[in-house]
Design an enzyme around this catalytic site. Sequence first.
Site, PDB file in Angstrom:
ATOM      1  N   HIS A 148       1.652   5.337  -2.174  1.00  0.00           N
ATOM      2  CA  HIS A 148       1.192   6.399  -3.090  1.00  0.00           C
ATOM      3  C   HIS A 148       2.413   6.990  -3.786  1.00  0.00           C
ATOM      4  O   HIS A 148       3.015   7.936  -3.295  1.00  0.00           O
ATOM      5  CB  HIS A 148       0.418   7.480  -2.335  1.00  0.00           C
ATOM      6  CG  HIS A 148      -0.858   6.971  -1.746  1.00  0.00           C
ATOM      7  ND1 HIS A 148      -2.075   7.125  -2.369  1.00  0.00           N
ATOM      8  CD2 HIS A 148      -1.102   6.250  -0.620  1.00  0.00           C
ATOM      9  CE1 HIS A 148      -3.021   6.554  -1.649  1.00  0.00           C
ATOM     10  NE2 HIS A 148      -2.459   6.006  -0.572  1.00  0.00           N
ATOM     11  N   GLN A 197      -9.279   9.474  -5.404  1.00  0.00           N
ATOM     12  CA  GLN A 197      -8.959  10.152  -4.137  1.00  0.00           C
ATOM     13  C   GLN A 197     -10.071  11.083  -3.645  1.00  0.00           C
ATOM     14  O   GLN A 197     -10.359  11.157  -2.463  1.00  0.00           O
ATOM     15  CB  GLN A 197      -7.657  10.943  -4.309  1.00  0.00           C
ATOM     16  CG  GLN A 197      -7.295  11.882  -3.166  1.00  0.00           C
ATOM     17  CD  GLN A 197      -6.697  11.166  -1.982  1.00  0.00           C
ATOM     18  OE1 GLN A 197      -5.565  10.723  -2.014  1.00  0.00           O
ATOM     19  NE2 GLN A 197      -7.479  11.038  -0.907  1.00  0.00           N
ATOM     20  N   ASP A 208       2.299   3.075   2.944  1.00  0.00           N
ATOM     21  CA  ASP A 208       1.332   4.127   2.603  1.00  0.00           C
ATOM     22  C   ASP A 208       1.995   5.407   2.097  1.00  0.00           C
ATOM     23  O   ASP A 208       1.710   5.847   0.992  1.00  0.00           O
ATOM     24  CB  ASP A 208       0.405   4.417   3.788  1.00  0.00           C
ATOM     25  CG  ASP A 208      -0.909   5.083   3.372  1.00  0.00           C
ATOM     26  OD1 ASP A 208      -1.132   5.277   2.158  1.00  0.00           O
ATOM     27  OD2 ASP A 208      -1.724   5.387   4.252  1.00  0.00           O
ATOM     28  N   HIS A 252       0.859  -1.211   0.000  1.00  0.00           N
ATOM     29  CA  HIS A 252       0.000   0.000   0.000  1.00  0.00           C
ATOM     30  C   HIS A 252       0.881   1.243   0.000  1.00  0.00           C
ATOM     31  O   HIS A 252       1.514   1.576   1.002  1.00  0.00           O
ATOM     32  CB  HIS A 252      -0.931   0.013   1.215  1.00  0.00           C
ATOM     33  CG  HIS A 252      -1.944   1.107   1.135  1.00  0.00           C
ATOM     34  ND1 HIS A 252      -3.293   0.870   1.030  1.00  0.00           N
ATOM     35  CD2 HIS A 252      -1.805   2.463   1.111  1.00  0.00           C
ATOM     36  CE1 HIS A 252      -3.944   2.026   0.953  1.00  0.00           C
ATOM     37  NE2 HIS A 252      -3.050   3.017   1.005  1.00  0.00           N
ATOM     38  N   HIS A 284      -9.371   1.881  -0.134  1.00  0.00           N
ATOM     39  CA  HIS A 284      -9.149   2.642   1.103  1.00  0.00           C
ATOM     40  C   HIS A 284     -10.481   2.599   1.837  1.00  0.00           C
ATOM     41  O   HIS A 284     -11.429   3.282   1.433  1.00  0.00           O
ATOM     42  CB  HIS A 284      -8.799   4.094   0.796  1.00  0.00           C
ATOM     43  CG  HIS A 284      -7.391   4.324   0.358  1.00  0.00           C
ATOM     44  ND1 HIS A 284      -6.895   3.852  -0.818  1.00  0.00           N
ATOM     45  CD2 HIS A 284      -6.368   5.000   0.968  1.00  0.00           C
ATOM     46  CE1 HIS A 284      -5.613   4.221  -0.923  1.00  0.00           C
ATOM     47  NE2 HIS A 284      -5.271   4.909   0.141  1.00  0.00           N
ATOM     48  N   GLU A 306     -11.100   4.663   6.522  1.00  0.00           N
ATOM     49  CA  GLU A 306      -9.930   5.304   7.126  1.00  0.00           C
ATOM     50  C   GLU A 306     -10.450   6.484   7.926  1.00  0.00           C
ATOM     51  O   GLU A 306     -10.407   7.634   7.492  1.00  0.00           O
ATOM     52  CB  GLU A 306      -8.927   5.749   6.058  1.00  0.00           C
ATOM     53  CG  GLU A 306      -7.616   6.255   6.670  1.00  0.00           C
ATOM     54  CD  GLU A 306      -6.597   6.709   5.627  1.00  0.00           C
ATOM     55  OE1 GLU A 306      -6.937   6.748   4.434  1.00  0.00           O
ATOM     56  OE2 GLU A 306      -5.458   7.026   6.018  1.00  0.00           O
TER      57      GLU A 306
HETATM   58 ZN   LIG Z   1      -3.326   5.082   1.049  1.00  0.00          ZN
END
Ligand SMILES: [Zn+2]
Length: 431
Positions: free
Chosen positions: A60, A153, A310, A58, A211, A214
């Site tokens: 970005h 996102q 992450d 995971h 996701h 969260e």
């Molecule tokens: Zn993430």
Amino acid sequence: MAFDLIVKNATLPDGRSGVDIAVDKGKISAVEPSIAAEAGRILDARGYLVTPPFVDCHFHMDATLSLGLPRMNESGTLLEGIALWGELKPLLTHEAVIERALKYCDLAVAQGLLAVRSHVDVCDDRLLAVEALLEVREKVKPYLDLQLVAFPQDGYYRSPTAARNLERALDMGVDVVGGIPHFERTMADGAASMKALCEIAAKRGLMIDVHCDESDDPLSRHIETLVSEVHRLGLGGRAVGSHLTSMHSMDSYYVSKLLPLMREAGVAAIANPLINITLQGRHDTYPRRRGLTRIAEMRALGIPVALGQDCCMDPWYGLGHADMLDVASMAVHAAPMTSREAIRWAFEAVTTVPAAILGLEGYGLAPGNNADFVILQAADTIEAVRMRAARLTVVRRGTVIAETPPRTAALNLAGRPAAVDPAAYAPKTTH
Ligand SMILES: [Zn+2]
């Protein structure tokens, strides 16, 4: 018979010691004691741990190394991070995204991290980051496996063009379907997005990694819909709920119903301990919640749980250095789960477990698999986590692609040894 490479005297993650690894044409030929054969190159592991490469399930990569652009995240919250990323997005250039991603991959390789699943934001009508990371995926292929997730996102429904852009990104070759149900305007929209995204994954025969929840809100229960849709559409074994931090705060009775359904559907979990411990609980005074999902409970039921990094120096997290042992260590501390068994598991959660989630082929130290491995300056996997051990040698397809000198210190103390080797502090017992 002559091999290209033989690694002598390795300790393996399963505890076997005094093992040699023979490599021929980029593949592992043998893993056994005392291989007596010629080789183009001999590497002496000196009894240290030899492990398959680290896997970050995971990440970005479109945002990495952008720390400070265009400003810092002052509150430290997830929501300010998303807003900040929204400010940076229109300023991104193809060249800058590629340059930062390649620079990050250099660091990853040095850290023995040779496979990454990266979400890529599709809420930019230019799909600039998608194009850039597809290019990076090809560029790094010889040394790093990069898997991309189409990540809306700003919300699959909340962002007006996200649905179309997500399909465009998948058409362009992005590997996995992503989502962010807790960021939609309503719980109902979040649930609807889970249904729509699972249907896209089913129709296209792709994996899905969401996701999911969260949030510190115990009523954020989109995992429930994800599990139900995965069950309905037969997506078991290729579906992941990432983060699942609301589960930390959920009612335990509800969780006792939820987790068996998760296991039944075949949904895996990815926790991101560095990020969960720093982004969650921000609205609390005291006591302050840790925000990490229920790792021990999921493990006890046999639900696959992996650990991701992450973020690394981006709008959400100013620290990080591609060190999956740092991630494992944070999980051990923040969960907390400090038994010897649990620490051994934490090492698996950044190697073999995420390799299975990504569906990596030829992964692992066995004959026939790719000759990809790392020699760590540590006696075993627990020691590796304890010390965030140095990656002495990183091998990809039988070729050494990174080396780090052993971490030792010279001492100048009367009556004490002249040097300190941190790996020499391993406990006598490994149990
Ligand atoms: Zn993430």
